[in-house]
Scaffold this motif. Structure first.
Motif, PDB file in Angstrom:
ATOM      1  N   LEU A  51       1.300  -1.214   0.050  1.00  0.00           N
ATOM      2  CA  LEU A  51       0.381  -0.088  -0.844  1.00  0.00           C
ATOM      3  C   LEU A  51       0.682   1.407   0.369  1.00  0.00           C
ATOM      4  CD1 LEU A  51      -2.998  -1.137   2.761  1.00  0.00           C
ATOM      5  CD2 LEU A  51      -3.087  -0.637  -0.207  1.00  0.00           C
ATOM      6  N   LYS A  52       2.270   0.710   0.945  1.00  0.00           N
ATOM      7  CA  LYS A  52       2.775   2.788   0.984  1.00  0.00           C
ATOM      8  C   LYS A  52       3.915   2.915  -1.133  1.00  0.00           C
ATOM      9  CE  LYS A  52       6.977   4.161   3.248  1.00  0.00           C
ATOM     10  NZ  LYS A  52       6.610   5.550   3.134  1.00  0.00           N
ATOM     11  N   GLY A  53       4.001   1.241  -1.147  1.00  0.00           N
ATOM     12  CA  GLY A  53       4.041   1.838  -2.974  1.00  0.00           C
ATOM     13  C   GLY A  53       3.295   1.959  -3.584  1.00  0.00           C
ATOM     14  N   ALA A  54       2.237   1.826  -3.442  1.00  0.00           N
ATOM     15  CA  ALA A  54       1.205   2.479  -4.408  1.00  0.00           C
ATOM     16  C   ALA A  54       0.638   3.274  -4.022  1.00  0.00           C
ATOM     17  CB  ALA A  54       0.239   1.213  -4.961  1.00  0.00           C
ATOM     18  N   LEU A  55       0.091   4.107  -3.169  1.00  0.00           N
ATOM     19  CA  LEU A  55      -0.497   5.383  -2.326  1.00  0.00           C
ATOM     20  C   LEU A  55       0.273   5.911  -1.465  1.00  0.00           C
ATOM     21  CD1 LEU A  55      -3.817   3.615  -1.742  1.00  0.00           C
ATOM     22  CD2 LEU A  55      -3.523   4.649  -3.830  1.00  0.00           C
ATOM     23  N   SER A 310       1.931  -1.558  -8.853  1.00  0.00           N
ATOM     24  CA  SER A 310       2.927  -0.006  -8.170  1.00  0.00           C
ATOM     25  C   SER A 310       2.985  -0.842  -7.117  1.00  0.00           C
ATOM     26  CB  SER A 310       1.773   1.119  -8.627  1.00  0.00           C
ATOM     27  OG  SER A 310       2.523   2.108  -8.643  1.00  0.00           O
ATOM     28  N   GLY A 311       2.264  -1.148  -6.477  1.00  0.00           N
ATOM     29  CA  GLY A 311       2.907  -1.731  -4.994  1.00  0.00           C
ATOM     30  C   GLY A 311       3.699  -2.575  -5.087  1.00  0.00           C
ATOM     31  N   ALA A 312       3.709  -3.796  -6.166  1.00  0.00           N
ATOM     32  CA  ALA A 312       4.853  -4.665  -5.886  1.00  0.00           C
ATOM     33  C   ALA A 312       6.651  -4.406  -5.638  1.00  0.00           C
ATOM     34  CB  ALA A 312       4.292  -5.657  -6.848  1.00  0.00           C
ATOM     35  N   ARG A 313       6.793  -4.031  -6.288  1.00  0.00           N
ATOM     36  CA  ARG A 313       8.285  -3.585  -6.310  1.00  0.00           C
ATOM     37  C   ARG A 313       8.325  -3.143  -4.339  1.00  0.00           C
ATOM     38  NH1 ARG A 313      11.995   0.831  -6.502  1.00  0.00           N
ATOM     39  NH2 ARG A 313      14.147  -0.342  -7.789  1.00  0.00           N
ATOM     40  N   MET A 314       8.139  -2.396  -3.995  1.00  0.00           N
ATOM     41  CA  MET A 314       7.905  -1.841  -2.652  1.00  0.00           C
ATOM     42  C   MET A 314       8.023  -3.137  -1.832  1.00  0.00           C
ATOM     43  SD  MET A 314       9.145   0.645  -0.653  1.00  0.00           S
ATOM     44  CE  MET A 314       8.754   2.352  -1.551  1.00  0.00           C
ATOM     45  N   MET A 315       6.669  -3.998  -2.254  1.00  0.00           N
ATOM     46  CA  MET A 315       6.579  -5.189  -1.720  1.00  0.00           C
ATOM     47  C   MET A 315       8.150  -6.256  -0.967  1.00  0.00           C
ATOM     48  SD  MET A 315       3.627  -8.037  -1.731  1.00  0.00           S
ATOM     49  CE  MET A 315       4.341  -9.009  -2.839  1.00  0.00           C
ATOM     50  N   ASN A 316       8.623  -6.379  -2.681  1.00  0.00           N
ATOM     51  CA  ASN A 316       9.838  -6.678  -2.465  1.00  0.00           C
ATOM     52  C   ASN A 316      10.914  -5.781  -1.583  1.00  0.00           C
ATOM     53  OD1 ASN A 316      11.951  -6.951  -5.278  1.00  0.00           O
ATOM     54  ND2 ASN A 316      11.789  -9.020  -4.168  1.00  0.00           N
ATOM     55  N   ILE A 317      10.812  -4.710  -2.151  1.00  0.00           N
ATOM     56  CA  ILE A 317      11.768  -4.416  -0.892  1.00  0.00           C
ATOM     57  C   ILE A 317      12.124  -4.663   0.473  1.00  0.00           C
ATOM     58  CG2 ILE A 317      13.120  -2.223  -1.027  1.00  0.00           C
ATOM     59  CD1 ILE A 317      12.601  -1.674  -3.420  1.00  0.00           C
ATOM     60  N   ARG A 318      11.435  -4.060   1.150  1.00  0.00           N
ATOM     61  CA  ARG A 318      10.978  -3.889   2.773  1.00  0.00           C
ATOM     62  C   ARG A 318      10.582  -5.288   3.175  1.00  0.00           C
ATOM     63  NH1 ARG A 318       6.938   0.610   4.280  1.00  0.00           N
ATOM     64  NH2 ARG A 318       7.374  -0.137   6.103  1.00  0.00           N
ATOM     65  N   ALA A 319       9.721  -5.931   2.527  1.00  0.00           N
ATOM     66  CA  ALA A 319       9.294  -7.459   2.907  1.00  0.00           C
ATOM     67  C   ALA A 319       9.589  -8.449   2.239  1.00  0.00           C
ATOM     68  CB  ALA A 319       7.963  -7.266   3.026  1.00  0.00           C
ATOM     69  N   GLY A 320      10.725  -8.483   1.561  1.00  0.00           N
ATOM     70  CA  GLY A 320      11.647  -9.044   1.395  1.00  0.00           C
ATOM     71  C   GLY A 320      11.074  -9.906   0.443  1.00  0.00           C
ATOM     72  N   LEU A 321       9.866  -9.571  -0.151  1.00  0.00           N
ATOM     73  CA  LEU A 321       8.959 -11.085  -0.611  1.00  0.00           C
ATOM     74  C   LEU A 321       9.057 -10.489  -2.063  1.00  0.00           C
ATOM     75  CD1 LEU A 321       5.643 -11.335   0.883  1.00  0.00           C
ATOM     76  CD2 LEU A 321       7.097 -13.004   1.263  1.00  0.00           C
ATOM     77  N   SER A 322       8.609 -12.015  -3.422  1.00  0.00           N
ATOM     78  CA  SER A 322       8.920 -11.658  -4.316  1.00  0.00           C
ATOM     79  C   SER A 322       7.865 -10.893  -5.031  1.00  0.00           C
ATOM     80  CB  SER A 322       9.130 -13.067  -5.368  1.00  0.00           C
ATOM     81  OG  SER A 322       8.997 -12.723  -6.648  1.00  0.00           O
ATOM     82  N   ALA A 323       7.320 -10.040  -6.351  1.00  0.00           N
ATOM     83  CA  ALA A 323       6.282  -9.270  -6.440  1.00  0.00           C
ATOM     84  C   ALA A 323       5.604 -10.366  -7.732  1.00  0.00           C
ATOM     85  CB  ALA A 323       7.886  -8.437  -7.482  1.00  0.00           C
ATOM     86  N   ASN A 324       6.122 -11.819  -7.573  1.00  0.00           N
ATOM     87  CA  ASN A 324       5.695 -12.170  -7.948  1.00  0.00           C
ATOM     88  C   ASN A 324       3.656 -13.462  -7.069  1.00  0.00           C
ATOM     89  OD1 ASN A 324       6.702 -12.993 -10.761  1.00  0.00           O
ATOM     90  ND2 ASN A 324       7.977 -14.450  -9.584  1.00  0.00           N
ATOM     91  N   MET A 325       4.670 -12.218  -5.853  1.00  0.00           N
ATOM     92  CA  MET A 325       3.259 -12.520  -4.731  1.00  0.00           C
ATOM     93  C   MET A 325       1.578 -12.529  -4.930  1.00  0.00           C
ATOM     94  SD  MET A 325       1.277 -13.890  -2.565  1.00  0.00           S
ATOM     95  CE  MET A 325       3.629 -15.031  -1.734  1.00  0.00           C
ATOM     96  N   VAL A 326       2.360 -11.039  -6.048  1.00  0.00           N
ATOM     97  CA  VAL A 326       1.209  -9.959  -6.230  1.00  0.00           C
ATOM     98  C   VAL A 326      -0.135 -10.688  -7.476  1.00  0.00           C
ATOM     99  CG1 VAL A 326       1.276  -8.133  -7.772  1.00  0.00           C
ATOM    100  CG2 VAL A 326       2.021  -8.386  -5.908  1.00  0.00           C
ATOM    101  N   VAL A 327       0.477 -11.606  -8.384  1.00  0.00           N
ATOM    102  CA  VAL A 327       0.891 -12.568  -8.957  1.00  0.00           C
ATOM    103  C   VAL A 327      -0.281 -13.751  -8.940  1.00  0.00           C
ATOM    104  CG1 VAL A 327       0.472 -13.992 -10.984  1.00  0.00           C
ATOM    105  CG2 VAL A 327       1.977 -11.842 -10.547  1.00  0.00           C
ATOM    106  N   VAL A 328       0.426 -14.224  -7.071  1.00  0.00           N
ATOM    107  CA  VAL A 328      -0.692 -15.017  -6.802  1.00  0.00           C
ATOM    108  C   VAL A 328      -1.927 -14.694  -6.361  1.00  0.00           C
ATOM    109  CG1 VAL A 328      -0.654 -16.597  -4.568  1.00  0.00           C
ATOM    110  CG2 VAL A 328       1.673 -16.181  -6.201  1.00  0.00           C
ATOM    111  N   ILE A 329      -1.710 -13.256  -5.229  1.00  0.00           N
ATOM    112  CA  ILE A 329      -3.127 -12.879  -5.499  1.00  0.00           C
ATOM    113  C   ILE A 329      -4.066 -12.274  -6.139  1.00  0.00           C
ATOM    114  CG2 ILE A 329      -3.944 -10.669  -3.334  1.00  0.00           C
ATOM    115  CD1 ILE A 329      -1.592 -10.371  -2.948  1.00  0.00           C
ATOM    116  N   GLN A 330      -3.742 -12.461  -7.551  1.00  0.00           N
ATOM    117  CA  GLN A 330      -5.050 -12.069  -8.207  1.00  0.00           C
ATOM    118  C   GLN A 330      -5.166 -13.145  -8.905  1.00  0.00           C
ATOM    119  OE1 GLN A 330      -1.419 -10.380 -11.105  1.00  0.00           O
ATOM    120  NE2 GLN A 330      -2.209  -7.955 -10.816  1.00  0.00           N
ATOM    121  N   GLY A 331      -4.832 -13.941  -9.187  1.00  0.00           N
ATOM    122  CA  GLY A 331      -5.339 -15.487  -9.479  1.00  0.00           C
ATOM    123  C   GLY A 331      -5.694 -15.965  -8.373  1.00  0.00           C
TER     124      GLY A 331
END
Length: 354
Positions: A51-55, A310-331
């Motif tokens: 959310l921080k990365g997106a908003l 938009s927020g996937a990159r920040m999640m990757n940097i701060r939380a150490g999670l792959s940006a692909n987690m966003v794809v999982v959520i979308q799925g």
């Protein structure tokens, strides 16, 4: 009286769609949280980072809105086809053809051309390109009885490779990089937020939503398209030219998809390069499904996917999670929205067998 009843029915259906979508999103987030915990990460940190990365700032919000624009238009293209009972998986190809048509116009017209004329010509060219590519799917489906998914997948490859050829050879930049030259600044959409890519293309998206809604719900052609999508046999028995309607549906759906090529060219990038679309055409299917093919709700659905992208990159940097987690959520979101339909289909088949 009938008009009032119809309006109430549509409003009730829209509310139901929103509630189902919200429930699916919450359920998806819950399951994604469990998966995040399973790999030893914090779900709270992950989603707060997203959310921080997106908003999290004016710039972040502007960039999120910019990512939302093509998603909304792609969702509209898919929704329109769905209304006619057609799965338009070819939006990605329509985007590429629309983009190369628009760039060709801006490449050859003089820089002294009035900006409004150049922009309108490029928009028209992108619509025409997408319309031709979408119409080809409908025509082959009707005349050769080939499944539209197979046709669309093949045409996607052709469109993407053709665009790549045009970018890397006839239109290659003077620096010999695998991209085109930048189009004239006079031919670009106005930037709405400084130092971002958020442009006046957002107004194109809103106009597309309005026009799509009117065509589907307020015109005779829209009625025929919905009739064919709801019940092919009944529409045929009712005197509707089904084959003609299928082709028109794909012409319009393709035109909407082609429009993205122009908004990305004149709004976001100012040039074309391999992979410029970011697979927006495929994501548009998910946007349409989440919105239950409602053109107005597509705005909210597109915004949700824009926030996640938009927020996937920040999640990757701060939380150490792959940006692909966003794809999982979308799925997961799409799965839970589709589940009631799958359940209904299975139970209906069982009743028929009995």
């Amino acid at each position: 009286m009938n008009s009032e009843m119809s309006s109430l029915k549509n409003l009730s259906k829209a509310r139901s769609t929103v509630l189902i979508s919200i429930f699916s999103i919450l359920l998806s987030i819950s399951i994604a949280s469990i998966l995040i915990l399973a790999v030893g990460k914090s779900p709270i940190l992950a989603f707060s980072s997203l959310l921080k990365g997106a908003l999290g700032s004016h710039t972040a919000i502007a960039n999120t809105f910019n990512k939302t624009v093509p998603l909304v238009i792609a969702g509209l293209a898919c929704s329109f086809a769905f209304k006619g009972g057609i799965l338009n998986i070819g939006v990605e190809g329509q985007i590429h053809i629309g983009a190369i048509f628009a760039y060709t116009v801006l490449y050859f017209i003089p820089n002294t051309t009035p900006p409004i004329v150049a922009i309108l010509l490029a928009l028209f060219a992108s619509i025409l390109g997408g319309m031709l590519w979408g119409g080809l799917i409908g025509t082959l489906k009707v005349n050769l009885k080939i499944n539209e998914v197979i046709i669309a997948i093949l045409l996607n490859y052709i469109a993407i490779e053709f665009t790549s050829y045009m970018i890397n050879y006839p239109f290659i930049s003077s620096a010999r990089l695998p991209e085109t030259e930048m189009i004239s600044k006079n031919f670009r959409f106005l930037t709405l937020v400084k130092s971002t890519q958020f442009s006046a293309s957002v107004f194109i998206a809103f106009i597309a939503v309005l026009v799509t809604y009117i065509v589907i719900n307020k015109t005779v052609m829209g009625y025929k398209i919905r009739a064919v999508g709801d019940n092919y046999g009944a529409a045929l028995a009712g005197g509707i030219s089904v084959n003609k309607t299928v082709i028109i549906t794909m012409l319009i759906s393709g035109a909407i998809g082609g429009l993205i090529g122009a908004t990305e060219l004149m709004g976001t990038y100012g040039k074309l390069f391999n992979g410029f679309s970011g697979n927006v055409g495929f994501t548009g299917l998910a946007v349409a499904v989440l919105a239950n093919n409602n053109p107005l709700i597509v705005i909210l659905s597109g915004l949700l996917f824009g926030i996640m992208d938009s927020g996937a990159r920040m999640m990757n940097i701060r939380a150490g999670l792959s940006a692909n987690m966003v794809v999982v959520i979308q799925g997961l979101v799409i799965f839970f929205i589709a589940t009631p339909g799958i359940f209904e289909f299975v139970t209906k088949k069982r009743r028929i067998k009995k």
